[in-house]
Motif scaffolding. Structure first.
Motif, short mmCIF file in Angstrom:
data_model
loop_
_atom_site.label_atom_id
_atom_site.label_comp_id
_atom_site.label_asym_id
_atom_site.label_seq_id
_atom_site.Cartn_x
_atom_site.Cartn_y
_atom_site.Cartn_z
N ASN A 61 1.16 3.68 -7.64
CA ASN A 61 1.43 2.53 -6.77
C ASN A 61 2.82 1.97 -7.08
N ASP A 83 3.19 5.94 2.94
CA ASP A 83 2.59 4.67 3.30
C ASP A 83 1.13 4.94 3.62
N GLN A 140 1.43 2.21 -11.61
CA GLN A 140 0.06 2.41 -12.05
C GLN A 140 -0.48 3.67 -11.38
N GLU A 197 -5.95 2.73 2.20
CA GLU A 197 -6.10 3.24 0.84
C GLU A 197 -7.45 2.90 0.22
N VAL A 239 -2.84 6.03 -9.54
CA VAL A 239 -3.94 5.88 -8.60
C VAL A 239 -4.81 7.14 -8.59
N ASN A 295 0.81 -1.23 0.00
CA ASN A 295 0.00 0.00 0.00
C ASN A 295 0.84 1.27 0.00
N LYS A 296 2.06 1.18 -0.47
CA LYS A 296 2.88 2.38 -0.60
C LYS A 296 2.46 3.17 -1.84
N LEU A 297 2.59 4.48 -1.75
CA LEU A 297 2.33 5.36 -2.89
C LEU A 297 3.59 6.18 -3.19
#
Length: 431
Positions: A356, A404, A360, A408, A362, A341-343
């Motif tokens: 992500n 983090d 990709q 999400e 988000v 779930n890191k961005l």
């Protein structure tokens, strides 16, 4: 003449005397023959006994069956349906003469194509313990789960990979003699092939392999170089001395390799930071591995990021040696990894992108307008322009900010943009 006649009579008397038995000698027991009457009496007696036993046999069977059912009721108190099932199973055993048993053991999952010594024996997915199930095959319409009102003790054994012959209809169903004959024992001077507890107890029609069971030797020393696992019944705990015919279970064939080969094992599922050669069809130090490494694709994450941003480039790197079919297998394997779930945040003069771990998109903020990928807001923004922004973020990946995002999925729903941004920017981590 008279004298001669007297002499002849004497000779005849001597001959008669020789033929007469000597009453002073003991009779020879070997020459005593039974009388005809005694023979008739013995035959009549034996026939009477046979008829008597034949007449008693159904009564004995009925008495034994009733006593077994009474014992089951007293000890286990099962439902009436279970009592009926138990009775029918005992009848099946009594009438079994070379036919397949109605009950059979099966392994619920397949084995992986290859496993390693010293590692826990698991199913094909590499995570699920092997399960053994009891099924009823008498219906003719598939396998129906079955259960007995008493525990069954099973033994797990190693079988030759060539038994039974796969795809050979002429081979027919195996017998217990065939099964036992194909059990593989350890090599001379070696430990038993299976370490750990090879005996499991089945209750309610289901049993699980022990957590500590593992192979101690590879399979390269037998002719087919493959093993199977088998499970057979060693004890039925009905407490009545009556047995039940249950057919053995056999897995698919598989190779067992030395644990040193696990260093080159593929991971199921792979992790983002796994070396790229952990993927199917990419061998360590092979041509695909070398091509990818020379283009900066070293991990599964690198592979997935490039496949999102520029799949044609990735296919060109791999070259014609990787067919479409191979590519599909490799990509599907890579796609099974957990991305977490890191961005990753990419910012410009008038935009902010949230990506992500596999690049990709988000969510995006362009000129103060929020675009969310979850409900087609991104279609409002020109796709070519957005793709260029994502590609720029990919090329500068090492300089992106990382955050983090804990919840999400809940924050990506429509109407939660402000909460999303507050959460993201409050949890930024150093890159």
């Amino acid at each position: 003449m008279a004298a001669k006649r007297i002499h002849n009579f004497a000779a005849e008397d001597d001959d008669d005397a020789m033929m007469m038995p000597n009453t002073n000698q003991q009779p020879n027991p070997k020459r005593i023959r039974p009388s005809f009457a005694s023979v008739i009496k013995e035959v009549v007696t034996m026939k009477y006994l046979d008829n008597f036993c034949s007449a008693l046999e159904p009564m004995f069977k009925k008495v034994v069956q009733e006593e077994v059912e009474n014992a089951v009721r007293r000890l286990y108190s099962p439902s009436p349906a279970m009592i009926s099932s138990s009775s029918s199973l005992l009848k099946t055993h009594n009438s079994f003469h070379g036919r397949l048993p109605a009950l059979s053991l099966i392994f619920r999952q397949k084995m992986a194509a290859q496993i390693f010594t010293g590692t826990r024996i698991l199913s094909e997915d590499g995570a699920t313990p092997l399960e053994i199930m009891l099924v009823d095959t008498s219906g003719g319409s598939g396998l129906i789960p079955a259960a007995l009102p008493f525990p069954i003790k099973l033994e797990v054994v190693v079988l030759d990979g060539d038994f039974p012959r796969e795809g050979d209809v002429a081979a027919g169903p195996w017998t217990i003699h065939d099964f036992n004959k194909n059990v593989v024992k350890e090599r001379t001077g070696k430990r038993p092939l299976l370490a750990g507890d090879a005996f499991v107890s089945m209750t309610n029609g289901l049993a699980h392999l022990s957590n500590n069971i593992e192979f101690t030797d590879n399979s390269s020393w037998i002719r087919c170089r493959r093993f199977r696992l088998g499970a057979r019944v060693v004890h039925v705990g009905n407490g009545a001395g009556e047995s039940v015919d249950i057919r053995e279970a056999i897995t698919n064939s598989f190779m067992v390799k030395d644990h040193r080969g696990e260093l080159y094992k593929k991971h199921y599922p792979p992790a983002l930071d796994d070396d790229v050669w952990r993927l199917k069809n990419i061998g360590k130090d092979g041509k695909f591995h070398k091509k990818l490494a020379s283009n900066g694709v070293n991990t599964v994450q690198d592979f997935l990021k490039l496949s999102e941003v520029d799949r044609n480039k990735l296919r060109t790197i791999l070259g014609g040696g990787m067919s479409e079919k191979m590519w599909d297998v490799t990509y599907k394997h890579a796609s099974t990894c957990e991305i977490g779930n890191k961005l990753y945040i990419s910012q410009g003069d008038n935009y902010t992108l949230f990506l992500n771990p596999i690049c990709q998109l988000v969510r995006a903020i362009v000129d103060g307008q929020i675009y969310a990928s979850g409900y087609n807001h991104l279609t409002i923004f020109p796709k070519g322009c957005m793709a260029n922004l994502v590609k720029n973020a990919y090329q500068n990946w090492s300089s992106l900010q990382v955050c983090d995002l804990v919840h999400e999925p809940a924050l990506l729903t429509q109407g939660r943009e402000e909460g999303f941004l507050e959460t993201v920017f409050s949890k930024q981590l150093p890159s």
